[in-house]
Design a protein around this motif. Structure first.
Motif, PDB file in Angstrom:
ATOM      1  N   ILE A   8       0.862  -1.174   0.000  1.00 51.24           N
ATOM      2  CA  ILE A   8       0.000   0.000   0.000  1.00 51.24           C
ATOM      3  C   ILE A   8       0.905   1.234   0.000  1.00 51.24           C
ATOM      4  N   ASP A   9       0.733   2.094  -0.994  1.00 56.95           N
ATOM      5  CA  ASP A   9       1.478   3.354  -1.058  1.00 56.95           C
ATOM      6  C   ASP A   9       0.662   4.435  -0.365  1.00 56.95           C
ATOM      7  N   ILE A  10       1.340   5.239   0.442  1.00 58.55           N
ATOM      8  CA  ILE A  10       0.686   6.266   1.243  1.00 58.55           C
ATOM      9  C   ILE A  10       1.340   7.610   0.940  1.00 58.55           C
ATOM     10  N   GLN A  11       0.500   8.613   0.693  1.00 65.79           N
ATOM     11  CA  GLN A  11       0.997   9.974   0.486  1.00 65.79           C
ATOM     12  C   GLN A  11       0.126  10.898   1.331  1.00 65.79           C
ATOM     13  N   VAL A  12       0.756  11.673   2.219  1.00 66.27           N
ATOM     14  CA  VAL A  12       0.025  12.524   3.152  1.00 66.27           C
ATOM     15  C   VAL A  12       0.645  13.908   3.235  1.00 66.27           C
ATOM     16  N   LYS A  13      -0.141  14.838   3.797  1.00 61.98           N
ATOM     17  CA  LYS A  13       0.352  16.207   3.999  1.00 61.98           C
ATOM     18  C   LYS A  13       0.413  16.600   5.462  1.00 61.98           C
ATOM     19  N   SER A  14      -0.140  15.748   6.359  1.00 61.86           N
ATOM     20  CA  SER A  14      -0.110  16.089   7.785  1.00 61.86           C
ATOM     21  C   SER A  14       0.140  14.835   8.624  1.00 61.86           C
ATOM     22  N   ARG A  15       0.591  15.055   9.834  1.00 59.26           N
ATOM     23  CA  ARG A  15       0.852  13.950  10.768  1.00 59.26           C
ATOM     24  C   ARG A  15      -0.437  13.196  11.082  1.00 59.26           C
ATOM     25  N   HIS A  16      -1.535  13.924  11.215  1.00 59.44           N
ATOM     26  CA  HIS A  16      -2.831  13.299  11.500  1.00 59.44           C
ATOM     27  C   HIS A  16      -3.222  12.340  10.366  1.00 59.44           C
ATOM     28  N   GLU A  17      -3.072  12.795   9.123  1.00 61.26           N
ATOM     29  CA  GLU A  17      -3.360  11.934   7.962  1.00 61.26           C
ATOM     30  C   GLU A  17      -2.454  10.703   7.978  1.00 61.26           C
ATOM     31  N   LEU A  18      -1.184  10.910   8.303  1.00 57.57           N
ATOM     32  CA  LEU A  18      -0.232   9.809   8.328  1.00 57.57           C
ATOM     33  C   LEU A  18      -0.665   8.754   9.336  1.00 57.57           C
ATOM     34  N   ASP A  19      -0.977   9.171  10.543  1.00 63.27           N
ATOM     35  CA  ASP A  19      -1.401   8.223  11.576  1.00 63.27           C
ATOM     36  C   ASP A  19      -2.615   7.423  11.122  1.00 63.27           C
ATOM     37  N   GLU A  20      -3.613   8.101  10.573  1.00 61.15           N
ATOM     38  CA  GLU A  20      -4.835   7.421  10.123  1.00 61.15           C
ATOM     39  C   GLU A  20      -4.544   6.430   9.005  1.00 61.15           C
ATOM     40  N   GLN A  21      -3.782   6.866   8.011  1.00 67.58           N
ATOM     41  CA  GLN A  21      -3.522   6.006   6.856  1.00 67.58           C
ATOM     42  C   GLN A  21      -2.596   4.840   7.201  1.00 67.58           C
ATOM     43  N   LEU A  22      -1.628   5.061   8.065  1.00 65.02           N
ATOM     44  CA  LEU A  22      -0.766   3.957   8.488  1.00 65.02           C
ATOM     45  C   LEU A  22      -1.549   2.917   9.277  1.00 65.02           C
ATOM     46  N   GLY A  40       5.954 -10.524   7.751  1.00 60.78           N
ATOM     47  CA  GLY A  40       5.511  -9.441   8.598  1.00 60.78           C
ATOM     48  C   GLY A  40       5.272  -8.196   7.764  1.00 60.78           C
ATOM     49  N   ILE A  41       5.117  -7.065   8.441  1.00 57.13           N
ATOM     50  CA  ILE A  41       4.795  -5.804   7.767  1.00 57.13           C
ATOM     51  C   ILE A  41       5.982  -4.853   7.892  1.00 57.13           C
ATOM     52  N   LEU A  42       6.359  -4.286   6.768  1.00 58.23           N
ATOM     53  CA  LEU A  42       7.449  -3.309   6.728  1.00 58.23           C
ATOM     54  C   LEU A  42       6.886  -1.967   6.278  1.00 58.23           C
ATOM     55  N   ILE A  43       7.107  -0.938   7.083  1.00 63.00           N
ATOM     56  CA  ILE A  43       6.716   0.432   6.759  1.00 63.00           C
ATOM     57  C   ILE A  43       7.995   1.169   6.365  1.00 63.00           C
ATOM     58  N   THR A  44       8.023   1.733   5.158  1.00 57.68           N
ATOM     59  CA  THR A  44       9.215   2.435   4.682  1.00 57.68           C
ATOM     60  C   THR A  44       8.870   3.877   4.359  1.00 57.68           C
ATOM     61  N   ARG A  45       9.639   4.806   4.937  1.00 60.77           N
ATOM     62  CA  ARG A  45       9.494   6.224   4.594  1.00 60.77           C
ATOM     63  C   ARG A  45      10.362   6.473   3.374  1.00 60.77           C
ATOM     64  N   ARG A  46       9.736   6.798   2.261  1.00 57.68           N
ATOM     65  CA  ARG A  46      10.454   7.012   0.995  1.00 57.68           C
ATOM     66  C   ARG A  46      10.957   8.449   0.876  1.00 57.68           C
ATOM     67  N   LEU A  47      10.061   9.380   1.138  1.00 58.46           N
ATOM     68  CA  LEU A  47      10.319  10.820   1.096  1.00 58.46           C
ATOM     69  C   LEU A  47       9.412  11.449   2.141  1.00 58.46           C
ATOM     70  N   GLY A  49       6.371  12.658   3.674  1.00 65.78           N
ATOM     71  CA  GLY A  49       4.970  12.511   3.295  1.00 65.78           C
ATOM     72  C   GLY A  49       4.665  11.317   2.408  1.00 65.78           C
ATOM     73  N   ARG A  50       5.668  10.530   2.062  1.00 64.96           N
ATOM     74  CA  ARG A  50       5.463   9.347   1.205  1.00 64.96           C
ATOM     75  C   ARG A  50       6.002   8.093   1.896  1.00 64.96           C
ATOM     76  N   TYR A  51       5.116   7.123   2.037  1.00 66.35           N
ATOM     77  CA  TYR A  51       5.452   5.884   2.730  1.00 66.35           C
ATOM     78  C   TYR A  51       4.939   4.693   1.923  1.00 66.35           C
ATOM     79  N   THR A  52       5.524   3.543   2.213  1.00 65.47           N
ATOM     80  CA  THR A  52       5.035   2.288   1.667  1.00 65.47           C
ATOM     81  C   THR A  52       4.847   1.322   2.830  1.00 65.47           C
TER      82      THR A  52
END
Length: 69
Positions: A8-22, A40-47, A49-52
């Motif tokens: 799942i690719d995640i792109q956010v503009k705020s910490r609140h959005e990040l928490d919800e989407q993660l 297991g699950i790996l969360i990677t910060r790409r840039l 506001g951009r996570y996988t």
């Protein structure tokens, strides 16, 4: 036949959005992980506001890890 979500690719503009989407991504991937019981699950910060979030052979089943690039 349904397809399991493995990434799942995640792109956010705020910490609140990040928490919800993660949280939503981890819940969805936990369901998928129960079917394979080998990854297991790996969360990677790409840039900023951009996570996988993805199932990973490098993370033991039942665990979630974070990687910052």
């Amino acid at each position: 036949m349904s397809t399991l979500t493995e990434r799942i690719d995640i792109q956010v503009k705020s910490r609140h959005e990040l928490d919800e989407q993660l949280e939503a991504a981890v819940r969805e991937l936990q369901e998928a992980a129960l079917h394979v019981r080998a990854r297991g699950i790996l969360i990677t910060r790409r840039l900023p506001g951009r996570y996988t979030a993805e199932l990973s052979d490098h993370v033991p089943f039942g665990m979630t890890r974070e990687l910052l690039r």
